[in-house]
Design a protein around this motif. Structure first.
Motif, short mmCIF file in Angstrom:
data_model
loop_
_atom_site.label_atom_id
_atom_site.label_comp_id
_atom_site.label_asym_id
_atom_site.label_seq_id
_atom_site.Cartn_x
_atom_site.Cartn_y
_atom_site.Cartn_z
N TYR A 277 6.94 0.35 11.17
CA TYR A 277 7.23 0.07 9.76
C TYR A 277 7.03 1.33 8.90
CZ TYR A 277 6.13 -1.27 4.96
OH TYR A 277 6.07 -1.33 3.58
N TYR A 278 5.86 1.97 9.04
CA TYR A 278 5.58 3.13 8.20
C TYR A 278 6.47 4.31 8.60
CZ TYR A 278 2.81 6.04 5.07
OH TYR A 278 2.41 6.83 4.03
N LEU A 279 6.75 4.44 9.89
CA LEU A 279 7.63 5.51 10.35
C LEU A 279 9.01 5.37 9.71
CD1 LEU A 279 7.38 7.88 12.46
CD2 LEU A 279 8.64 6.40 14.02
N SER A 280 9.45 4.14 9.49
CA SER A 280 10.78 3.91 8.91
C SER A 280 10.88 4.37 7.46
CB SER A 280 11.14 2.42 9.00
OG SER A 280 10.39 1.65 8.07
N LEU A 281 9.73 4.59 6.80
CA LEU A 281 9.74 5.02 5.40
C LEU A 281 9.96 6.53 5.26
CD1 LEU A 281 6.71 2.98 3.97
CD2 LEU A 281 9.10 2.28 4.21
N ILE A 282 9.89 7.27 6.37
CA ILE A 282 10.05 8.72 6.34
C ILE A 282 11.50 9.10 6.07
CG2 ILE A 282 9.94 10.82 7.76
CD1 ILE A 282 7.58 9.64 9.23
N ASP A 283 11.68 10.10 5.22
CA ASP A 283 12.99 10.72 5.04
C ASP A 283 13.13 11.81 6.10
OD1 ASP A 283 15.27 12.08 4.31
OD2 ASP A 283 14.66 12.48 2.25
N ARG A 284 13.90 11.53 7.13
CA ARG A 284 14.00 12.44 8.27
C ARG A 284 14.69 13.76 7.92
NH1 ARG A 284 16.46 8.75 12.99
NH2 ARG A 284 17.55 7.77 11.24
N GLU A 285 15.41 13.77 6.80
CA GLU A 285 16.11 14.99 6.39
C GLU A 285 15.20 15.95 5.63
OE1 GLU A 285 19.21 15.40 7.50
OE2 GLU A 285 18.92 13.43 8.45
N ASP A 286 14.00 15.49 5.30
CA ASP A 286 13.08 16.31 4.49
C ASP A 286 11.85 16.68 5.32
OD1 ASP A 286 11.52 17.54 2.61
OD2 ASP A 286 11.23 15.75 1.36
N PRO A 287 11.73 17.95 5.76
CA PRO A 287 10.56 18.36 6.55
C PRO A 287 9.26 18.31 5.75
CG PRO A 287 11.91 20.27 5.97
CD PRO A 287 12.69 19.06 5.57
N GLU A 288 9.36 18.28 4.42
CA GLU A 288 8.18 18.20 3.56
C GLU A 288 7.98 16.79 3.02
OE1 GLU A 288 6.00 20.75 3.03
OE2 GLU A 288 7.19 21.75 4.57
N ASP A 289 8.57 15.82 3.66
CA ASP A 289 8.48 14.44 3.20
C ASP A 289 7.02 13.99 3.09
OD1 ASP A 289 9.75 11.74 2.71
OD2 ASP A 289 8.50 11.28 4.44
N PRO A 290 6.61 13.43 1.95
CA PRO A 290 5.19 13.04 1.76
C PRO A 290 4.73 11.94 2.71
CG PRO A 290 6.55 12.28 -0.06
CD PRO A 290 7.40 13.20 0.73
N ILE A 291 5.61 11.01 3.04
CA ILE A 291 5.24 9.93 3.97
C ILE A 291 4.95 10.53 5.34
CG2 ILE A 291 5.95 7.75 4.99
CD1 ILE A 291 5.56 7.63 1.95
N ARG A 292 5.79 11.44 5.74
CA ARG A 292 5.60 12.12 7.03
C ARG A 292 4.26 12.85 7.08
NH1 ARG A 292 9.87 15.97 10.25
NH2 ARG A 292 8.38 17.06 11.59
#
Length: 363
Positions: free
Chosen positions: A44-59
């Motif tokens: 669930y939480y992994l799905s919130l990541i913006d995979r196109e953004d290496p600086e994504d805050p969720i990641r």
């Protein structure tokens, strides 16, 4: 219901590498870090990541980073060892007892201040339930108990019921708090477990219950998380939020301000903005200098109505919870004890001349 049957989690770098588009070298680096500080992230939480953004805050909050290899800082920045009266039970403030109920979480946050134990050691967690309950019964100055961890909602329903039953029977306990991030990282734990819902519905009629959670970014407040908040509200359970100020996550007034606005609109009470602690493997990546932090928090506060303005910007050090008030005309920073371990420090205001970039004070 067995909490382990809900959803899927990832613990190996190789499992998330395809989703994140990691190279072989990046996967090896991630494996090296997670061998020291385990990785656990829900699908669930992994799905919130913006995979196109290496600086994504969720990641950043869930995927290991090489910055965690830093040896700067300490593992116990709040003096928890000195407040432990028996294994798993801490009594730092007269009115409050803290129970470390488990060393497990639904997700191992990369900024965790209990990095020394979460997913690793069970040497600090509660072992003798009846002994702890007897301590609380005998200390009638205690008016509330915080059942934390790890994540309190990673206990089996049967053990959660045991805590609720025992604590609800004590007349001197005004309220029971549960520290959990499952509404943020694993809402299915609550939404899909009818037994858990029923036991909280039952005991909310006997004693006031608070859920203390941690939303750090507006994107964490999803449809599922809002459903959990509504569910607890219908039971008469109050949900309060403790945000951690984190570099690269919420260190802009507009992001922090939106989070606070969205929380109050959803029915969550903003509680604290905590200064990230100088924990080994955490501080060098996530800490924000105090002078900058005050400006961020004040900017976020200025975006709020009265409900959002009730937050306090604090740090929790060995002496207590210290509110970070702001910069004085002479350049020094003003602080106030919001809660003190030693009664002589209660409500004491003091100032410090900070070094450039200073992120913490111990005394």
């Amino acid at each position: 219901m067995d909490y382990r049957t809900v959803g899927k989690s990832y613990t190996e770098a190789s499992e998330v590498a395809p989703f994140l588009g990691l190279t072989g070298e990046e996967t090896q680096q991630l494996e090296k870090i997670s061998s020291k500080y385990p990785m656990l992230v829900t699908d669930y939480y992994l799905s919130l990541i913006d995979r196109e953004d290496p600086e994504d805050p969720i990641r950043k909050m869930c995927i290991p980073s090489l910055k965690e290899s830093s040896m700067e800082g300490d593992f116990d920045t709040s003096g928890e060892a000195g407040n432990t009266v028996m294994t798993g039970l801490q009594h730092k403030y007269k009115e409050t007892v803290l129970i470390l109920s488990t060393n497990r979480c639904a997700m191992y946050c990369r900024h965790c201040f209990r990095k020394r134990m979460v997913g690793l050691s069970d040497s600090e967690i509660a072992r003798n339930f009846e002994e702890m309950m007897e301590y609380i019964r005998e200390h009638r100055e205690v008016s509330n108990v915080l059942v934390s961890g790890g994540d309190a909602f990673l206990m089996p329903d049967s053990l959660i019921r045991r805590y609720l039953q025992s604590l609800s029977e004590m007349e001197h306990i005004d309220l029971i708090r549960f520290g959990t991030r499952t509404p943020v990282v694993y809402p299915q734990r609550i939404l899909q477990d009818q037994e858990l819902q029923e036991l909280f519905r039952e005991y909310a009629k006997k004693k006031q219950i608070y859920i203390v959670t941690q939303f750090n970014h507006p994107r964490e407040l999803t449809q599922e998380s809002r459903a959990v908040i509504r569910l607890f509200a219908e039971m008469g359970i109050i949900v309060k939020n403790q945000t951690v100020l984190l570099r690269g996550i919420n260190d802009k007034p507009e992001i922090l301000g939106k989070l606070l606005k969205d929380l109050t609109a959803a029915g969550v009470v903003p509680y604290y903005i905590f200064q990230c602690r100088p924990v080994r493997g955490v501080g060098t990546q996530f800490q924000v200098p105090l002078e900058e932090g005050v400006k961020i928090v004040d900017g976020a506060k200025n975006m709020q109505n009265g409900q959002g303005k009730c937050i306090r910007y604090c740090m929790s050090n060995p002496l207590g919870k210290v509110e970070i008030l702001g910069k004085m005309p002479g350049g020094e920073m003003a602080f106030k004890f919001h809660q003190a371990k030693d009664p002589k420090n209660a409500a004491r205001i003091f100032t410090r001349v900070l070094e450039p970039g200073q992120t913490w004070i111990d005394s």
